[in-house]
Every structure is written in structure tokens, then in C-alpha cells.
Design a protein around this motif. Structure first.
Motif, PDB file in Angstrom:
ATOM      1  N   ASN A 166     -41.837  -2.400 -30.596  1.00  0.00           N
ATOM      2  CA  ASN A 166     -40.892  -1.618 -29.814  1.00  0.00           C
ATOM      3  C   ASN A 166     -40.202  -2.502 -28.795  1.00  0.00           C
ATOM      4  OD1 ASN A 166     -42.829  -1.537 -27.531  1.00  0.00           O
ATOM      5  ND2 ASN A 166     -43.919  -0.092 -28.832  1.00  0.00           N
ATOM      6  N   TYR A 178     -37.115   2.017 -27.758  1.00  0.00           N
ATOM      7  CA  TYR A 178     -37.497   2.765 -28.951  1.00  0.00           C
ATOM      8  C   TYR A 178     -38.391   1.900 -29.826  1.00  0.00           C
ATOM      9  CZ  TYR A 178     -33.390   0.101 -30.511  1.00  0.00           C
ATOM     10  OH  TYR A 178     -32.483  -0.902 -30.740  1.00  0.00           O
ATOM     11  N   PHE A 228     -31.637   6.034 -32.073  1.00  0.00           N
ATOM     12  CA  PHE A 228     -32.659   6.252 -31.056  1.00  0.00           C
ATOM     13  C   PHE A 228     -32.192   7.352 -30.118  1.00  0.00           C
ATOM     14  CE2 PHE A 228     -30.044   2.633 -29.513  1.00  0.00           C
ATOM     15  CZ  PHE A 228     -29.656   3.099 -28.271  1.00  0.00           C
ATOM     16  N   PRO A 229     -33.088   8.021 -29.371  1.00  0.00           N
ATOM     17  CA  PRO A 229     -34.514   7.741 -29.236  1.00  0.00           C
ATOM     18  C   PRO A 229     -35.288   8.075 -30.514  1.00  0.00           C
ATOM     19  CG  PRO A 229     -33.934   9.752 -28.057  1.00  0.00           C
ATOM     20  CD  PRO A 229     -32.651   9.154 -28.507  1.00  0.00           C
ATOM     21  N   LYS A 230     -36.253   7.228 -30.821  1.00  0.00           N
ATOM     22  CA  LYS A 230     -37.078   7.457 -32.002  1.00  0.00           C
ATOM     23  C   LYS A 230     -38.396   6.718 -31.840  1.00  0.00           C
ATOM     24  CE  LYS A 230     -34.902   3.688 -34.674  1.00  0.00           C
ATOM     25  NZ  LYS A 230     -34.304   3.333 -35.976  1.00  0.00           N
ATOM     26  N   SER A 231     -39.411   7.226 -32.514  1.00  0.00           N
ATOM     27  CA  SER A 231     -40.729   6.601 -32.463  1.00  0.00           C
ATOM     28  C   SER A 231     -41.480   6.930 -33.740  1.00  0.00           C
ATOM     29  CB  SER A 231     -41.522   7.096 -31.244  1.00  0.00           C
ATOM     30  OG  SER A 231     -41.744   8.496 -31.320  1.00  0.00           O
TER      31      SER A 231
END
Length: 358
Positions: A166, A178, A228-231
């Protein structure tokens, strides 16, 4: 000047073990400062590693049982750490170990019951830093960027190469961060095929060559195209990545070599997209910072525009634990410790649940 004395703990998705960090944190002229005093890493036994890895498949009551017993175990490690070093501690900050991370379903869960932990070590404990942000519509991740902003803001980019890669950086006055994608999770998955915990320094990967089909399949994973935002979490790895690796018939050396090139390409791609200056410095921490071949490959793919900076071994290994100590301090101070610009939540928050020993 109030100096907070904290034991903080981090267990990451790479499943290599538990990091304990004893640090002092204080505010001087409106600026937070820190000193890491003592550190310790506890490698997971093979049995515990498997138990944590497979926890995603447990029934609810079995998962909650593990949540409690792992919390007791964490408390025991705190006790040992304090006794070994004669530490004076104000509170414990614990990330726990993520078993489930599905922010798209409003769900994230880190085992390591805060009440069991606090009762075992008899010290106030702050944990569960992610669920409030998810309840506010955020990803609950990454969390470390608040530390990047406060402690490491002089770097253009902060990259963590843990189980997952990240990144965090400033853009238009806001912190952006992200999960890029894969890191040690795929490398360790490959080495476990030959009962090896990890590829020390990337020595095996260095001797391999690229498997073109595997590289193409990894590069085409749908996650990389998401904005993003992403995870991501371990579920994504099990469902999307492991089948690609496991169906590729090739030597361990070639699988590792291919994975390193994939990781480096995806990181370099994101940095190139967000580089606003002619020259910049990238701070690399997390276990991947100890993989010489990965760092060399990343520097090669970045070219001359970005200088990769790998700090001391203590900072590589314990930066995340340090940041959770900071998050605990900010929680007690009722200051923001989770950034909505990073997670996509409705608002910034001061997150973490405080448990008083009983």
C-alpha cells in the motif's frame, strides 16, 4: 509535556509473526514526535500460522473462540515483553490480526479480543481501529497514512510492502492512500510450497526468470483497474490470486521471480501516475524492504525520477506498530486518526475502542 509510553502490536497478512514496539510519543510545539525504545518480533509457530491462515473458513462460534484465545495470547506476550525490559506502560495499542475484510459488505474483523487482552496484561488497551471507519462507509484501510502524514511527511511517497503493498502521498493538500495490490503474501505462498517460510533477501527469486503467462494473468487482475479508495484482504488473495499461482506449472524460482516483477511493475505504475515533481523520494518499509531483489527490481522499474530509500531495519519492521501507537495516542487525545481522504468514509474520525482491565 505529556510523554505517552506505549506497547503497540501488529500482526500482518504475511503471517510471519507478531511485532511488539515500545515507544514514547509526545507533542512538541504542535508537532508529534516519537522514539522507539524497545522492539521484539515473535514468529508464529507452524500450527498458529495455519490456524490464523484458515480462520477465514471458521464457523462463527469457532471464530469468536479464536478471537478470545488470541486476545489472551496477545496479553501474555505483552506481559513477557514488559517483564523482559522492565517497561513502564500507559496503554497497549493492538491492531489484532485481520481475518475478514469485506468493506464492500460493511464488514471488517480483527481477532484479538481487547477485553481479554486488557484483562490478561492488566493495562488499558486500545484496539479495533478499523470498524468505525467501515461503519462510516469507508474501506477501514489503509490506516498507516495518518502516521505517514505526521511522522514521515518529508517523503514524496510512503510504501509499505507487507503481505499487501500500500502507498500514501499528498495530493492537492490531502493525504491519499490505498492498497496497490500484492507483496509478501504471494511470495510467502510460493515458498510454503517447499516448506520455506520466506525467500531471504529474494535470493531464490533472483535466480529465476519471468513466466510470461503468469505475469499476464496477475497484471490483468480486475482489482488493479478499480479507482481508489480501495483495499484488499486475504479473501481476495484466496479467490483471485492463489488459483493463478497454483495452476502455473513452473519452478519455485521462476514463480518468485515473476511475482517480484509483478509487484514492482504495479508499484512503479502507481508512482508514475501520481508523481508531480521531476525527482522524488520513496520511503519503503515492511518486510519487503528486506528483500534486496525486490528493491533492486523496483528501483530499476522506477528509473531515475524516484530514489528508493530503505531505512533502518527497526523502522522497516516496526513502522506499522509505531503508527498504531500513534493512533492510540490520537484516540485518547480525541484527535483525528483515520482520514476519510484515504478510506472514502463520510468523514474523518477518531477511531479505536478503549478497554479497561477488569
Amino acid at each position: 509535556m505529556k510523554i505517552y509510553k506505549i506497547v503497540s502490536m501488529m500482526s500482518g497478512t504475511s503471517l510471519d509473526g507478531l511485532d511488539l514496539c515500545y515507544c514514547h510519543i509526545w507533542k512538541k510545539k504542535d508537532k508529534w514526535e516519537f522514539e522507539i525504545k524497545k522492539t521484539k518480533s515473535i514468529a508464529y509457530s507452524e500450527e498458529m500460522q495455519l490456524e490464523l491462515k484458515d480462520s477465514i473458513f471458521l464457523k462463527a462460534d469457532d471464530l469468536l473462540q479464536l478471537h478470545n484465545t488470541y486476545g489472551v495470547w496477545l496479553g501474555e506476550q505483552v506481559n513477557t515483553f514488559i517483564t523482559e525490559n522492565s517497561l513502564e506502560v500507559d496503554f497497549v495499542a493492538s491492531h489484532g490480526h485481520t481475518t475478514h475484510h469485506q468493506p464492500q459488505n460493511g464488514l471488517t474483523f480483527q481477532i484479538g479480543s481487547g477485553q481479554h487482552l486488557a484483562n490478561t496484561c492488566e493495562i488499558m488497551t486500545i484496539c479495533d481501529f478499523r470498524s468505525n471507519d467501515v461503519a462510516l462507509g469507508g474501506q477501514g484501510a489503509p490506516l498507516v497514512p495518518i502516521g505517514d502524514q505526521i511522522f514521515f511527511g518529508t517523503y514524496d511517497f510512503c510504501l509499505n510492502l507487507g503481505g499487501i503493498s500500500n502507498i500514501s502521498f499528498e495530493a492537492k493538500g490531502k493525504r491519499i492512500a490505498y492498497d496497490i495490490g500484492l507483496a509478501n503474501m504471494i511470495l510467502n505462498h510460493i515458498t510454503r510450497k517447499i516448506d520455506l517460510a520466506y525467500d531471504k533477501g529474494g535470493g531464490m527469486a533472483r535466480t529465476g526468470s519471468v513466466n510470461v503467462d503468469m505475469l499476464k494473468a496477475l497484471n490483468n487482475l480486475k482489482y488493479y483497474a478499480l479507482p481508489f479508495p480501495k483495499s484488499i484482504g486475504y479473501e481476495w488473495f484466496v479467490e483471485e490470486v492463489a488459483p493463478i499461482v497454483d495452476s502455473t506449472k513452473d519452478s519455485v524460482e521462476n514463480l518468485l521471480h515473476t511475482a517480484v516483477h509483478h509487484i514492482s511493475e504495479k508499484v512503479a505504475q502507481q508512482i508514475s501516475l501520481n508523481l508531480n515533481t521531476d525527482k522524488g523520494i520513496l520511503l519503503v518499509t515492511g518486510g519487503g524492504g528486506l528483500n534486496d531483489f525486490l528493491i533492486e527490481t523496483l528501483q530499476h522499474k522506477l528509473g531515475d525520477s524516484i530514489k528508493v530509500h530503505v531505512p533502518s531495519k527497526i523502522m522497516i519492521e516496526f513502522k506499522e506498530a509505531l503508527v498504531f501507537a500513534l493512533m492510540g495516542v490520537l484516540r485518547l487525545e480525541k484527535e483525528i486518526n483515520v482520514l476519510s481522504s484515504v478510506t472514502g468514509a463520510k468523514r474523518d474520525s477518531s477511531s479505536g475502542v478503549i478497554y479497561i482491565p477488569n
